[in-house]
Design a protein around this motif. Structure first.
Motif, short mmCIF file in Angstrom:
data_model
loop_
_atom_site.label_atom_id
_atom_site.label_comp_id
_atom_site.label_asym_id
_atom_site.label_seq_id
_atom_site.Cartn_x
_atom_site.Cartn_y
_atom_site.Cartn_z
N TYR A 5 -22.06 1.74 25.66
CA TYR A 5 -22.25 2.17 24.27
C TYR A 5 -22.14 3.69 24.21
N ILE A 6 -21.22 4.18 23.39
CA ILE A 6 -20.96 5.62 23.26
C ILE A 6 -21.49 6.08 21.90
N HIS A 7 -22.60 6.80 21.95
CA HIS A 7 -23.27 7.19 20.71
C HIS A 7 -22.52 8.30 19.97
N GLY A 8 -22.94 8.54 18.75
CA GLY A 8 -22.29 9.55 17.91
C GLY A 8 -23.02 10.88 17.92
N LEU A 9 -22.59 11.74 17.03
CA LEU A 9 -23.19 13.07 16.88
C LEU A 9 -24.64 12.92 16.43
N ASP A 10 -25.50 13.85 16.85
CA ASP A 10 -26.92 13.82 16.48
C ASP A 10 -27.58 12.50 16.87
N SER A 11 -27.13 11.92 17.97
CA SER A 11 -27.76 10.72 18.53
C SER A 11 -27.90 10.95 20.03
N ASP A 12 -28.34 9.89 20.74
CA ASP A 12 -28.54 10.05 22.17
C ASP A 12 -28.54 8.68 22.84
N ALA A 13 -28.96 8.62 24.08
CA ALA A 13 -28.92 7.37 24.84
C ALA A 13 -29.82 6.29 24.22
N ASN A 14 -30.80 6.71 23.43
CA ASN A 14 -31.73 5.75 22.82
C ASN A 14 -31.41 5.51 21.35
N SER A 15 -30.14 5.57 21.01
CA SER A 15 -29.72 5.34 19.63
C SER A 15 -30.07 3.91 19.21
N ASN A 40 -24.76 14.26 25.06
CA ASN A 40 -24.94 15.51 24.32
C ASN A 40 -24.50 16.69 25.18
N GLN A 41 -23.19 16.76 25.38
CA GLN A 41 -22.58 17.80 26.21
C GLN A 41 -21.22 18.16 25.61
N PRO A 42 -20.60 19.23 26.07
CA PRO A 42 -19.27 19.58 25.59
C PRO A 42 -18.28 18.44 25.79
N PRO A 43 -17.28 18.32 24.93
CA PRO A 43 -16.38 17.16 24.95
C PRO A 43 -15.64 16.93 26.26
N LYS A 44 -15.23 17.99 26.95
CA LYS A 44 -14.53 17.78 28.23
C LYS A 44 -15.45 17.10 29.24
N ILE A 45 -16.71 17.52 29.26
CA ILE A 45 -17.67 16.91 30.19
C ILE A 45 -17.91 15.46 29.81
N VAL A 46 -18.03 15.19 28.50
CA VAL A 46 -18.25 13.82 28.03
C VAL A 46 -17.08 12.92 28.44
N PHE A 47 -15.87 13.39 28.19
CA PHE A 47 -14.67 12.61 28.51
C PHE A 47 -14.60 12.30 30.00
N GLU A 62 -15.54 -6.46 34.31
CA GLU A 62 -14.78 -5.88 33.21
C GLU A 62 -15.64 -4.92 32.41
N VAL A 63 -15.03 -3.86 31.92
CA VAL A 63 -15.73 -2.86 31.12
C VAL A 63 -15.21 -2.90 29.69
N VAL A 64 -16.13 -2.95 28.73
CA VAL A 64 -15.79 -2.89 27.31
C VAL A 64 -16.55 -1.72 26.70
N LEU A 65 -15.87 -0.97 25.84
CA LEU A 65 -16.47 0.19 25.19
C LEU A 65 -16.88 -0.15 23.77
N VAL A 66 -18.03 0.35 23.34
CA VAL A 66 -18.45 0.27 21.95
C VAL A 66 -18.79 1.69 21.53
N GLY A 67 -18.04 2.25 20.58
CA GLY A 67 -18.25 3.63 20.19
C GLY A 67 -18.52 3.77 18.71
N SER A 68 -19.53 4.56 18.38
CA SER A 68 -19.90 4.79 16.99
C SER A 68 -19.63 6.23 16.58
N SER A 69 -18.97 6.41 15.43
CA SER A 69 -18.69 7.73 14.88
C SER A 69 -17.92 8.58 15.89
N LEU A 70 -18.47 9.72 16.34
CA LEU A 70 -17.78 10.53 17.34
C LEU A 70 -17.59 9.73 18.63
N GLY A 71 -18.50 8.80 18.87
CA GLY A 71 -18.36 7.91 20.02
C GLY A 71 -17.14 7.02 19.90
N GLY A 72 -16.74 6.71 18.66
CA GLY A 72 -15.53 5.93 18.44
C GLY A 72 -14.28 6.71 18.80
#
Length: 206
Positions: A5-15, A40-47, A62-72
């Motif tokens: 689960y890839i959270h969005g801006l102004d969120s964190d691991a406990n979204s 919650n780090q610069p985008p290059k580090i996140v990627f 198998e790995v599946v991604l779920v991304g919300s907002s910026l996480g999307g």
């Protein structure tokens, strides 16, 4: 299956959505392990961090991604790079533009210069201090394609007050991804819990 689960801006691991996914899996899909990294780090580090996590988990299952907002946005980038299926929830498609709301100087050339590139424009609730250099990274890593459209589904709320749902729908539809637009709602997808059975049907298909 490993679900990231890839959270969005102004969120964190406990979204809220990440915790709901994990709780639902514990109750109904014990074979699915949910991972909720704090990004919650610069985008290059996140990627880079997400690519490393996918590589590590892909050895097990198998790995599946779920991304919300910026996480999307990040989920789309990572899916393009790795081939992982992805479910996107009200995804951001133009963060280099939408995040300029934190920039006092919104002139067209503001991202082309390195002036004050380390100046903090906004600090997220999770502690990421967004700089102009971060906006430049997003500008250099724009979403231009969806490389695995048959493995990407997008859930959008028409009532999204922060991002233009029609713009996101147009981009992903043009790329051949499946787009599901729901009436009403908000950017946070506040009724996410009610849609969890539907979400997991989508994940099975992906």
């Amino acid at each position: 299956m490993n679900l990231i689960y890839i959270h969005g801006l102004d969120s964190d691991a406990n979204s809220t959505k990440g915790l709901l996914l994990e709780e639902y899996c514990q109750q109904h899909h014990a074979d699915i392990k949910v991972h909720r990294p704090d990004l919650n780090q610069p985008p290059k580090i996140v990627f880079d961090k997400l690519l490393q996590l996918v590589a590590e988990l892909d050895i097990e299952a198998e790995v599946v991604l779920v991304g919300s907002s910026l996480g999307g946005y990040f989920a789309t980038l990572v899916s393009n790079e790795t081939g992982c299926p992805a479910l996107l929830i009200n995804p951001s498609t133009l963060p280099h533009i939408t995040l300029q709301r934190f920039e006092a100087d919104k002139s067209a050339d503001t991202l082309k210069t390195d002036n004050d590139k380390d100046k903090v424009l906004h600090t997220t609730d999770g502690g990421w201090s967004i700089t102009k250099a971060d906006l430049q990274w997003f500008a250099h890593h724009q979403l231009l394609s969806v490389d695995n459209p048959s493995q990407v589904t997008v859930l959008l709320k028409k009532g999204d007050e922060l991002l233009d749902a029609n713009l996101s729908a147009a981009f992903y539809k043009h790329q051949g991804a499946t787009v599901i637009m729901q009436a009403g709602g908000d950017h946070r997808f506040s009724d996410f819990k009610e849609h969890l059975p539907e979400v997991f049907e989508i994940l099975k298909q992906l």
